[in-house]
Scaffold this active site. Structure first.
Site, PDB file in Angstrom:
ATOM      1  N   LEU A 296      11.198   1.151   7.613  1.00  0.00           N
ATOM      2  CA  LEU A 296      10.735   1.607   6.655  1.00  0.00           C
ATOM      3  C   LEU A 296      10.780   2.801   6.553  1.00  0.00           C
ATOM      4  CD1 LEU A 296       8.069   1.080   4.281  1.00  0.00           C
ATOM      5  CD2 LEU A 296       6.927   3.377   5.150  1.00  0.00           C
TER       6      LEU A 296
ATOM      7  N   ARG B  47      -6.691 -21.489  -2.623  1.00  0.00           N
ATOM      8  CA  ARG B  47      -5.476 -20.908  -1.201  1.00  0.00           C
ATOM      9  C   ARG B  47      -4.607 -21.186  -1.347  1.00  0.00           C
ATOM     10  NH1 ARG B  47      -3.945 -21.514   3.575  1.00  0.00           N
ATOM     11  NH2 ARG B  47      -4.074 -19.977   5.052  1.00  0.00           N
TER      12      ARG B  47
ATOM     13  N   TYR C 295       0.594  -1.396  -0.163  1.00  0.00           N
ATOM     14  CA  TYR C 295       0.023  -0.136   0.045  1.00  0.00           C
ATOM     15  C   TYR C 295       1.238   1.084  -0.247  1.00  0.00           C
ATOM     16  CZ  TYR C 295       0.855   1.233   5.024  1.00  0.00           C
ATOM     17  OH  TYR C 295       0.936   1.551   6.555  1.00  0.00           O
TER      18      TYR C 295
ATOM     19  N   LYS D 206       6.617  -1.305   2.240  1.00  0.00           N
ATOM     20  CA  LYS D 206       5.661  -1.572   3.089  1.00  0.00           C
ATOM     21  C   LYS D 206       4.289  -2.103   2.279  1.00  0.00           C
ATOM     22  CE  LYS D 206       2.678   3.594   3.468  1.00  0.00           C
ATOM     23  NZ  LYS D 206       3.159   3.884   4.608  1.00  0.00           N
TER      24      LYS D 206
ATOM     25  N   GLU E 160      11.935   2.819  14.709  1.00  0.00           N
ATOM     26  CA  GLU E 160      10.883   3.933  13.858  1.00  0.00           C
ATOM     27  C   GLU E 160       9.530   3.019  15.582  1.00  0.00           C
ATOM     28  OE1 GLU E 160       9.449   3.087  10.434  1.00  0.00           O
ATOM     29  OE2 GLU E 160       9.299   0.111  10.590  1.00  0.00           O
TER      30      GLU E 160
ATOM     31  N   HIS F   8      -0.014 -20.884  -0.034  1.00  0.00           N
ATOM     32  CA  HIS F   8       1.207 -19.801   0.144  1.00  0.00           C
ATOM     33  C   HIS F   8       1.741 -19.588  -0.938  1.00  0.00           C
ATOM     34  CE1 HIS F   8      -0.002 -21.886   3.889  1.00  0.00           C
ATOM     35  NE2 HIS F   8       0.411 -20.644   4.506  1.00  0.00           N
TER      36      HIS F   8
ATOM     37  N   ARG G   3       8.543   4.471  -3.679  1.00  0.00           N
ATOM     38  CA  ARG G   3       7.898   3.465  -3.310  1.00  0.00           C
ATOM     39  C   ARG G   3       7.406   2.324  -3.588  1.00  0.00           C
ATOM     40  NH1 ARG G   3       6.740   5.520   2.732  1.00  0.00           N
ATOM     41  NH2 ARG G   3       5.114   6.014   1.997  1.00  0.00           N
TER      42      ARG G   3
HETATM   43  N1  PLP Z   1       7.391   3.992   9.356  1.00  0.00           N
HETATM   44  C1  PLP Z   1       6.220   3.315   9.422  1.00  0.00           C
HETATM   45  C2  PLP Z   1       5.978   1.976  10.089  1.00  0.00           C
HETATM   46  C3  PLP Z   1       5.230   4.166   8.869  1.00  0.00           C
HETATM   47  O1  PLP Z   1       3.641   2.879   8.516  1.00  0.00           O
HETATM   48  C4  PLP Z   1       5.090   5.250   8.065  1.00  0.00           C
HETATM   49  C5  PLP Z   1       3.809   6.053   7.700  1.00  0.00           C
HETATM   50  O2  PLP Z   1       3.443   5.352   7.581  1.00  0.00           O
HETATM   51  C6  PLP Z   1       6.572   5.634   8.001  1.00  0.00           C
HETATM   52  C7  PLP Z   1       7.467   5.273   8.374  1.00  0.00           C
HETATM   53  C8  PLP Z   1       6.557   7.018   7.736  1.00  0.00           C
HETATM   54  O3  PLP Z   1       5.984   7.452   6.299  1.00  0.00           O
HETATM   55  P1  PLP Z   1       6.450   8.446   4.957  1.00  0.00           P
HETATM   56  O4  PLP Z   1       6.540   9.300   5.789  1.00  0.00           O
HETATM   57  O5  PLP Z   1       6.133   8.061   3.321  1.00  0.00           O
HETATM   58  O6  PLP Z   1       4.687   8.687   5.623  1.00  0.00           O
END
Ligand code: PLP
Length: 322
Positions: free
Chosen positions: A226, A123, A44, A170, A202, A125, A68
């Site tokens: 991320l 279904r 997403y 993501k 994070e 995997h 991304r």
């Molecule tokens: N890290 C995680 C786990 C996130 O879910 C997000 C955004 O939802 C971010 C970092 C920050 O990403 P962005 O600056 O692209 O929103």
């Protein structure tokens, strides 16, 4: 085939794009054998859309969001269903449909949610051959943090990062992040900041920045976080403001001793963390580095909006005409 309704009870009912159609959210249906539902097998993206004076919307840092998305899809072997122009056109269509429907006013900040799953199959995997990815796009009003939240800062709690080691993707498989968000909610906190083996990773849905002695630090880009679209942006903003930036490992003890902590994401922009696990961060008030980054962030938005309005397009600035 049995289908899953996207929503059961929503107060707003935006027009969304699902596969090849624009439909009201309440009527959007996905077969239960969609691998997004069965396995969390999908990607997403979330990108802010800011209105500009020319009557359209700037998809802020959209080129980076689409890059991304392409990167994440590639990492899990889903063919990107659209090129950048196709994605822009699609977002335009969804924005236009919602403005026409009066669900979204022209001067309202909005957020584009894009989801691509591997598609529908019996279904099993391993990847099935020859299936078509499911594409879902939704545009919703974006309510940015208010002045009070920026002035007071937010409270965060901390926890061990127990997620998988592909946090750079993501993925819609967000259970680890969901549990951390719930942990924050149960502790009356805004966000959970995570450590893996004593090192900062994070937030549950944000990147985390530390300020010490006037310099800005963040964990390096890796599979453990991320890379937010604000990551590169904040690097640029820090440089513009003359704030020294270094990407390096940050030990838990260092973060607890920070002068300032800042979290960033598409929906939060930048926010100061003034309390961590019940203890004040630095002076307990938002600091000067946060203030400089916030002001620079607003300037970057205004600049992209102005360029979009003037119809200027180049590599780093994209234009969405609603
Ligand atoms: N890290 C995680 C786990 C996130 O879910 C997000 C955004 O939802 C971010 C970092 C920050 O990403 P962005 O600056 O692209 O929103």
């Amino acid at each position: 085939m049995t289908a899953v309704s996207a929503v059961s009870d929503v107060s707003s009912n935006p027009i969304v794009f699902l596969n090849d159609e624009l439909v009201p959210l309440s009527e959007a249906r996905v077969p239960v054998l969609d691998r997004g539902f069965i396995f969390g097998d999908g990607i997403y993206e979330v990108a802010p859309l800011y209105p500009h004076a020319g009557g359209g919307r700037t998809a802020f840092r959209f080129r980076q969001h689409l890059a991304r998305l392409a990167r994440s899809l590639d990492k899990i072997g889903i063919a990107n269903p659209f090129d950048d122009a196709g994605w822009r056109e699609l977002i335009d269509r969804v924005v236009a449909a919602n403005e026409a429907d009066a669900g979204l006013s022209a001067n309202q900040d909005a957020i584009a949610y894009i989801q691509v799953t591997r598609g529908v199959a019996k279904r099993g995997h391993a990847f099935p051959a020859g299936i078509k990815p499911t594409v879902f796009v939704m545009v919703s009003p974006l309510h940015l943090p208010g002045e009070a939240q920026r002035a007071q800062g937010v409270r965060c709690v901390t926890a061990e990062d127990r997620r998988w080691l592909n946090c750079d993707i993501k993925s819609v498989s967000l259970l680890g992040n969901v549990l951390m968000a719930q942990y924050a909610a149960e502790n009356d906190a805004f966000e959970t900041i995570q450590f893996r083996d004593g090192v900062l990773t994070e937030g549950s849905s944000s990147n985390v920045w530390m300020v010490k002695d006037g310099a800005l630090y963040a964990p390096p880009r890796s599979n453990k976080i991320l890379e937010g679209i604000r990551y590169g942006l904040i690097e640029e903003l820090a440089s513009e403001c003359g704030i020294r930036f270094e990407a390096r490992e940050i030990a838990e003890a260092e973060l607890r001793d920070a002068d300032e902590i800042v979290v960033s994401s598409a929906t939060k922009e930048v926010l100061p963390v003034t309390q961590l696990d019940g203890r004040p961060v630095g002076t307990g008030k938002p600091g000067a580095v946060f203030a400089a980054l916030y002001a620079a962030y607003q300037r970057a938005k205004a600049k992209e909006a102005q360029e979009a309005q003037q119809g200027l397009e180049n590599e780093s600035r994209e234009r969405i005409t609603a």
